[in-house]
Design an enzyme around this catalytic site. Structure first.
Site, short mmCIF file in Angstrom:
data_model
loop_
_atom_site.label_atom_id
_atom_site.label_comp_id
_atom_site.label_asym_id
_atom_site.label_seq_id
_atom_site.Cartn_x
_atom_site.Cartn_y
_atom_site.Cartn_z
N GLU A 41 5.88 -13.18 10.91
CA GLU A 41 5.98 -12.08 9.94
C GLU A 41 7.19 -11.25 10.37
O GLU A 41 7.14 -10.51 11.35
CB GLU A 41 4.70 -11.22 9.98
CG GLU A 41 4.80 -9.99 9.07
CD GLU A 41 3.60 -9.04 9.23
OE1 GLU A 41 2.52 -9.47 9.69
OE2 GLU A 41 3.78 -7.85 8.91
N ARG A 45 11.80 -3.73 9.07
CA ARG A 45 12.02 -2.51 9.84
C ARG A 45 13.42 -2.52 10.40
O ARG A 45 13.83 -1.56 11.07
CB ARG A 45 11.07 -2.45 11.02
CG ARG A 45 9.63 -2.34 10.65
CD ARG A 45 8.87 -1.96 11.89
NE ARG A 45 7.45 -2.07 11.69
CZ ARG A 45 6.57 -1.58 12.55
NH1 ARG A 45 6.98 -1.00 13.65
NH2 ARG A 45 5.30 -1.69 12.32
N THR A 69 6.08 -5.22 6.53
CA THR A 69 6.55 -3.85 6.27
C THR A 69 7.26 -3.78 4.91
O THR A 69 8.33 -3.20 4.78
CB THR A 69 7.45 -3.31 7.40
OG1 THR A 69 6.99 -3.80 8.66
CG2 THR A 69 7.41 -1.79 7.44
N LYS A 129 -4.22 -6.42 5.07
CA LYS A 129 -4.00 -6.04 6.46
C LYS A 129 -4.90 -4.84 6.74
O LYS A 129 -5.09 -4.00 5.85
CB LYS A 129 -2.52 -5.66 6.62
CG LYS A 129 -2.09 -5.40 8.05
CD LYS A 129 -0.57 -5.16 8.13
CE LYS A 129 0.16 -6.39 8.59
NZ LYS A 129 1.40 -6.15 9.32
O1 LIG Z 1 4.87 -3.12 9.93
C1 LIG Z 1 3.83 -3.47 9.36
O2 LIG Z 1 3.81 -4.07 8.28
C2 LIG Z 1 2.55 -3.10 9.97
O3 LIG Z 1 1.53 -3.28 9.38
C3 LIG Z 1 2.52 -2.52 11.29
C4 LIG Z 1 2.55 -3.51 12.43
O4 LIG Z 1 1.86 -4.66 12.11
C5 LIG Z 1 1.97 -2.85 13.62
O5 LIG Z 1 2.70 -1.70 13.90
C6 LIG Z 1 1.94 -3.71 14.84
O6 LIG Z 1 1.32 -2.98 15.86
P1 LIG Z 1 1.34 -3.38 17.39
O7 LIG Z 1 1.01 -4.83 17.49
O8 LIG Z 1 0.32 -2.51 18.01
O9 LIG Z 1 2.73 -3.11 17.87
#
Ligand SMILES: O=C(O)C(=O)C[C@H](O)[C@H](O)COP(=O)(O)O
Length: 217
Positions: A41, A45, A69, A129
């Site tokens: 994925e 960002r 994202t 999600k």
């Molecule tokens: O960007 C997106 O589409 C999201 O839904 C957020 C990410 O999936 C999370 O920020 C991952 O979080 P961590 O694995 O804790 O770093």
């Protein structure tokens, strides 16, 4: 669920990736493939996201590459044009959901509340999600909010605070299709070219997901 999401559910783990340099795309794809995790994925960002997706889709078609994202209809269009096979977002936006549906693009929006889940149900979506999974209350929260929607068959990808050490808490829930997280290929892993570490983390995650699922049968 559509085929790309079925594949993600079979693997049980979605590596969520923020990659800065398009020149790292092939090496990253190869590290994931080497680790037995043919899925990525790529989050919108970074500036490089669409180019990375295009390179991966072109050079490593055996890797199932999707976009994360997705916060605007423009990002959705860019993801589709680049060759993303699926998309995810941290939140729910009706315009993006409708556009993805109109284009036949597998898209899983993010949810955190029963109202978000109602929107998911009204749009006939089968995957969402759950973000931010840990901070929003962890597996107990997902179990509780998904209960009134269970008869609709919606499944979830908890993301945010998921790790190798806690993925069993999520994957033992029937409503969890797969867990997602950045730990498999962090920004630092990628920028420093730690490809063998990424492959090892991918391999460990896939093995753990399989083990948890086998134990639950
Ligand atoms: O960007 C997106 O589409 C999201 O839904 C957020 C990410 O999936 C999370 O920020 C991952 O979080 P961590 O694995 O804790 O770093």
């Amino acid at each position: 669920m559509t085929a790309p999401f079925e594949q993600a559910a079979t693997l049980g783990v979605v590596p969520v990736i923020a990659i800065e340099r398009a020149s790292d795309a092939v090496a990253l794809a190869d590290a994931l493939l080497e680790g037995g995790l043919p899925l990525a994925e790529i989050t919108f960002r970074t500036e490089a996201a669409a180019e990375v997706i295009a390179i991966m889709a072109d050079k490593r078609p055996e890797l199932l590459v999707g976009a994360g994202t997705i916060l605007t209809p423009q990002a959705l269009d860019a993801a589709i044009a680049a060759g993303a096979r699926f998309g995810l977002a941290p939140g729910f936006d009706g315009e993006i959901v409708a556009a993805a549906k109109a284009k036949g693009f597998p898209f899983a929006p993010g949810i955190m509340t029963p109202s978000d889940l109602t929107a998911v149900a009204r749009n006939g979506l089968t995957l969402a999600k759950f973000f931010p999974a840990k901070a929003a209350g962890g597996p107990a929260m997902l179990e509780a909010i998904s209960a009134p929607f269970a008869h609709l068959g919606t499944r979830f990808v908890p993301t945010g605070g998921v790790s190798l050490d806690n993925m069993h808490e999520w994957l033992k829930l029937g409503v969890v299709a797969a867990v997602g997280g950045t730990w498999i290929a962090t920004k630092a892993d990628i920028s420093e070219g730690r490809w063998s570490d990424i492959a090892a983390k991918a391999r460990a995650a896939v093995a753990k997901a399989r083990e948890i699922r086998e134990a639950g049968k």
